[in-house]
Every structure is written in C-alpha cells, then in structure tokens.
Design an enzyme around this catalytic site. Sequence first.
Site, PDB file in Angstrom:
ATOM      1  N   ASP A  83      -9.073 -35.058  50.638  1.00  0.00           N
ATOM      2  CA  ASP A  83      -8.497 -33.820  51.161  1.00  0.00           C
ATOM      3  C   ASP A  83      -7.026 -33.638  50.771  1.00  0.00           C
ATOM      4  O   ASP A  83      -6.400 -32.662  51.188  1.00  0.00           O
ATOM      5  CB  ASP A  83      -8.677 -33.711  52.684  1.00  0.00           C
ATOM      6  N   HIS A 138      -4.831 -37.263  55.705  1.00  0.00           N
ATOM      7  CA  HIS A 138      -4.440 -37.494  57.100  1.00  0.00           C
ATOM      8  C   HIS A 138      -4.190 -38.987  57.311  1.00  0.00           C
ATOM      9  O   HIS A 138      -4.896 -39.818  56.736  1.00  0.00           O
ATOM     10  CB  HIS A 138      -5.551 -37.026  58.048  1.00  0.00           C
ATOM     11  N   HIS A 194     -10.060 -42.212  61.655  1.00  0.00           N
ATOM     12  CA  HIS A 194      -9.317 -41.793  62.860  1.00  0.00           C
ATOM     13  C   HIS A 194      -9.805 -42.504  64.131  1.00  0.00           C
ATOM     14  O   HIS A 194      -9.170 -42.355  65.183  1.00  0.00           O
ATOM     15  CB  HIS A 194      -9.427 -40.278  63.071  1.00  0.00           C
TER      16      HIS A 194
HETATM   17 ZN    ZN Z   1      -8.510 -36.277  56.162  1.00  0.00          ZN
END
Ligand code: ZN
Length: 311
Positions: free
Chosen positions: A248, A166, A127
């Site tokens: 995840d 994500h 990120h």
């Molecule tokens: Zn993640």
Amino acid sequence: MTTRLYEHPIFLEHVTPPGHPERADRLRSLNIALEHPNFARLDRKQAPQASEDAVLLAHPEEHLLAVMRQIPEEEDRINQLEADTYASSKSLQAALTGVGAAMAAVDDVFSGAADNVFVAARPPGHHAEKTTAMGFCFFNNAAIAARHAQKAHGAERIAIVDWDVHHGNGTQDIFWDDPSVLFCSTHQMPLYPGTGALQETGTHNTIVNAPLSPNTGSDHFREAFKSRVLPALHDFRPDLIIISAGFDAHHRDPLAQINLVGEDFDWATGRLLEVADRSARNRVVSLLEGGYDLEGLAESAGLHILRMIKG
Ligand SMILES: [Zn+2]
C-alpha cells in the site's frame, strides 16, 4: 531458487462489508497476475490450517477467545470487532489458515523444501497486538511465524522487515522487549495507527523505525532502507527474514500518500535476498499484509515474487 506459494480458497471467504478496502478481490487480482508464464516455476501449495493453539505462540488465550466469541454463526452476518475490523462466519478459519501457512513456510525454509516462500493470505496480521485485533487484523502471522521458527527450528535471531505503508504496531508491541527478534519498519508518518516514530527503539534497540513523510517516493524509501534497515540487518545477522509484505506504499493506493512504483518492491526484495544469502542460508518468508489498489497490488506483489524466484 525454489519459491513456494501458499494459497487457499478459504482466504476469499473472509467477508468484509461492501466498500471495505480489505476485500477478497485483492487476492483475486493477485491470483490473475500469478497466472502469467513468468510464475510457472512457483511451487504452489494449499495452505494448511493451524490449530487454535498456534495463536498462543504470540497472543494470550484471552485474545484468542475474544476473537472466537465475535465470529458470527450465521453465514450472511458480519460482526464489527472494532473501528475497522470485521468478521464473517469463515473469518476464523481464514485467519487460522493464514497462521498455518506462515508456520508451514517457516518449516519449508528450514527443511530446505523451499528457499523462500510467499503466503497470499487474508486477513492480514501486522496490526494485531498481543491482546488487540485491529486494522483488519486478528492474529499476528509474522510474530507467530517468528516464534514458531524459534520453538520448532531453534532459530536464534529473526528479523521481521515490514514495508507496509502503515506501521506494524502489533509486531512492535509483541517484540518490544525481545532481543532475539529485530523489527524494522518503513511506513508513512503521520498515518494510521500513529505509532512508529524514530525514537521507538524497544528495550534492547531491536526496533528500527524509518518513518516516511507523505508525498515522498522511491528516493526516500530507498534511502531509509539503505541508511536504517539494511545496516541493522547487517549487524543483527538473522537466521531467517520474515517480510510483512504490504503493497500500500504504491502510488496508486487509496489509503496512503507514498509514491512507490512496482520496481521499488523488486529492489527492496533484492536487498533482503542479499542479506538472507549472507546470514540466513537464503531463508525468506514473505507474508501478504496490505495493498488496496487492485492494479498496484498485483503489479507490486508480482514483481516481489518474481524477484524471489530469480534470487
Ligand atoms: Zn497497510
């Protein structure tokens, strides 16, 4: 296959507040799983710490200095950098050791010291944008590793495959207009951080996003891999594959609603090893990103690493 593992006790000393999902127990749980005799062949090495300058391979100096300014001196203090990202007194050392391990892993696959390498580090990196620490990440380990492969080893085409649930907004940001790096991501959408739509393709069509709807599972993930990620890799013919390996998307994970099982990570790893065998002399560097259910993480990462060992 010779599979190397980078680990370091400093990764346990990056402290987040009580109840934060990105916690040291994640690595403790993975380390216990890796004690199984199945992993006896792993070539375990202590991760080296990178110099601060290494961060500049993917970030401007202002970002490095901004992170350094926010590291607390007091051992019992935790500073909040932004909504989700916290730093303790050892966080800079931990983050730089994650960078150092990712770079050493690249050196290993180019020197032939290892066929493939897994880096069990935290904090994660995908990120982190050029100038922004966010989503538990300070420095973009995968991006720094890619730049290092180009600068130190003359790699021409690098593929970064990100199967964290994500979207890897940071990696996409860094390589948006760079035709030498292919970035492929499967991720839940809608979900944090909100980027990663199909139409986000980069300046040179080297960004390949494969968003997955909430409450989908193995079939959709494998289909996205087969129809979008693998054809892009096949056409790109990378010299090196870097995996942003978040776990995840496992059905047990509390932060998302994708229902993968451990075998899906084994399967996807196998497909990437095939691509690496065809175009990259087997060179695969895998970097731990997310994965917040301790059991789901240990199972999934264990099967991923086992597939790397078996080849
Ligand atoms: Zn993640």
